[in-house]
Write an enzyme that holds these catalytic residues in place. Structure first.
Site, mmCIF file in Angstrom:
data_model
loop_
_atom_site.group_PDB
_atom_site.id
_atom_site.type_symbol
_atom_site.label_atom_id
_atom_site.label_comp_id
_atom_site.label_asym_id
_atom_site.label_seq_id
_atom_site.Cartn_x
_atom_site.Cartn_y
_atom_site.Cartn_z
ATOM 1 N N HIS A 176 3.449 1.909 2.018
ATOM 2 C CA HIS A 176 4.048 2.348 3.284
ATOM 3 C C HIS A 176 5.564 2.208 3.245
ATOM 4 C CE1 HIS A 176 3.397 -1.953 5.010
ATOM 5 N NE2 HIS A 176 4.697 -1.764 5.061
ATOM 6 N N ASN B 120 0.821 -1.214 0.000
ATOM 7 C CA ASN B 120 0.000 0.000 0.000
ATOM 8 C C ASN B 120 0.856 1.266 0.000
ATOM 9 O OD1 ASN B 120 1.040 -0.005 2.547
ATOM 10 N ND2 ASN B 120 -0.915 0.096 3.634
HETATM 11 C C1 GLP Z 1 7.159 -4.357 6.589
HETATM 12 C C2 GLP Z 1 8.179 -3.338 7.063
HETATM 13 C C3 GLP Z 1 8.624 -2.456 5.939
HETATM 14 C C4 GLP Z 1 8.983 -3.276 4.711
HETATM 15 C C5 GLP Z 1 7.790 -4.064 4.257
HETATM 16 C C6 GLP Z 1 8.045 -4.886 2.994
HETATM 17 O O1 GLP Z 1 5.874 -3.858 6.588
HETATM 18 N N1 GLP Z 1 7.682 -2.528 8.124
HETATM 19 O O2 GLP Z 1 9.748 -1.697 6.370
HETATM 20 O O3 GLP Z 1 9.407 -2.420 3.693
HETATM 21 O O4 GLP Z 1 7.447 -4.934 5.326
HETATM 22 O O5 GLP Z 1 8.364 -6.195 3.295
HETATM 23 P P1 GLP Z 1 8.818 -7.279 2.221
HETATM 24 O O6 GLP Z 1 10.213 -6.940 1.888
HETATM 25 O O7 GLP Z 1 8.733 -8.594 2.967
HETATM 26 O O8 GLP Z 1 7.894 -7.180 1.080
#
Ligand code: GLP
Length: 236
Positions: free
Chosen positions: A137, A135
């Site tokens: 973030h 989303n």
């Molecule tokens: C979590 C963390 C983020 C990270 C995101 C993506 O929500 N708080 O900092 O960027 O996961 O994770 P992934 O790399 O597993 O897609």
């Protein structure tokens, strides 16, 4: 590939090549003596980067690290905590000067956020590594978070809870609250590199490429930073 001002895109063939490219940037900053403090991210995206890091013989013992975020109420001993992730993938295998982590078990969470933000201000961040949520973030700055935010107690959205709960082990329930650097804290880093691999990240990168900064897509605030690189395997 489309272009937006300020943000450099580095197109790679896959996540493996992307993690090599990111580690190359880290190496270059270290060798040019421009890396005294680095902001670190968790998530699956970062695992191959930390593999490269652990297998390198570079010396990071003069580098201080800051992690971006942590779940509230999860102990550092739990495999679901970001502290555990960092120890497993990097800190137990590579020496750093200091490794700062947010304490999600702190009695006074607001005080814990102030402590961390003060440390960040004191050290500054030479380089911030970022992943991105589906989303948009960054860290745990969910849609709607103020662009001026500093380290704070963050509520997670249903979408993030549903994605991240798939990674939760041992039947532990995923908390709906976390501690996170704010968007303002992240934007103070001198240099930012974001990794985004796979179709699940396409919507977030496409929003960024529209070139409008909107709180509904926290990633778009990166358009206001003057040294951002995005490493991705997506054709955009
Ligand atoms: C979590 C963390 C983020 C990270 C995101 C993506 O929500 N708080 O900092 O960027 O996961 O994770 P992934 O790399 O597993 O897609």
């Amino acid at each position: 590939m489309k272009k937006v001002e300020n943000v450099k895109f580095s197109k790679v063939d896959n996540a493996e090549q992307g993690s090599v490219a990111l580690f190359q940037i880290i190496k270059e900053e270290l060798e040019k003596d421009r890396l005294h403090s680095i902001g670190l991210a968790t998530g699956n995206t970062m695992i191959p980067v930390y593999e490269k890091w652990v297998n390198s013989d570079l010396d990071f013992s003069n580098v201080t690290t800051f992690n971006l975020d942590e779940y509230v109420g999860i102990s550092a001993d739990s495999p679901n905590s970001y502290a555990y992730f960092m120890h497993e993938h990097l800190f137990d295998k590579k020496q750093f000067k200091e490794t700062f982590l947010l304490n999600g078990l702190a009695k006074d969470l607001e005080e814990e956020c102030r402590r961390y933000e003060d440390l960040l201000e004191e050290h500054g961040l030479d380089l911030q590594l970022l992943g991105v949520g589906e989303n948009g973030h960054i860290a745990f700055n969910e849609p709607g978070t103020s662009f001026d935010s500093v380290t704070h107690v963050a509520k997670l959205t249903d979408s993030t809870l549903s994605v991240n709960s798939q990674l939760f082990a041992n039947d532990e329930k995923i908390p709906d609250t976390a501690l996170s650097l704010g968007i303002g804290s992240i934007l103070r880093a001198k240099k930012i590199v974001l990794l985004a691999f796979g179709e699940r990240k396409r919507a977030a990168l496409e929003k960024l490429l529209e070139g409008h900064v909107t709180a509904e897509w926290p990633i778009t605030k990166l358009l206001h930073h003057d040294d951002v690189t995005i490493i991705t395997d997506l054709e955009l």
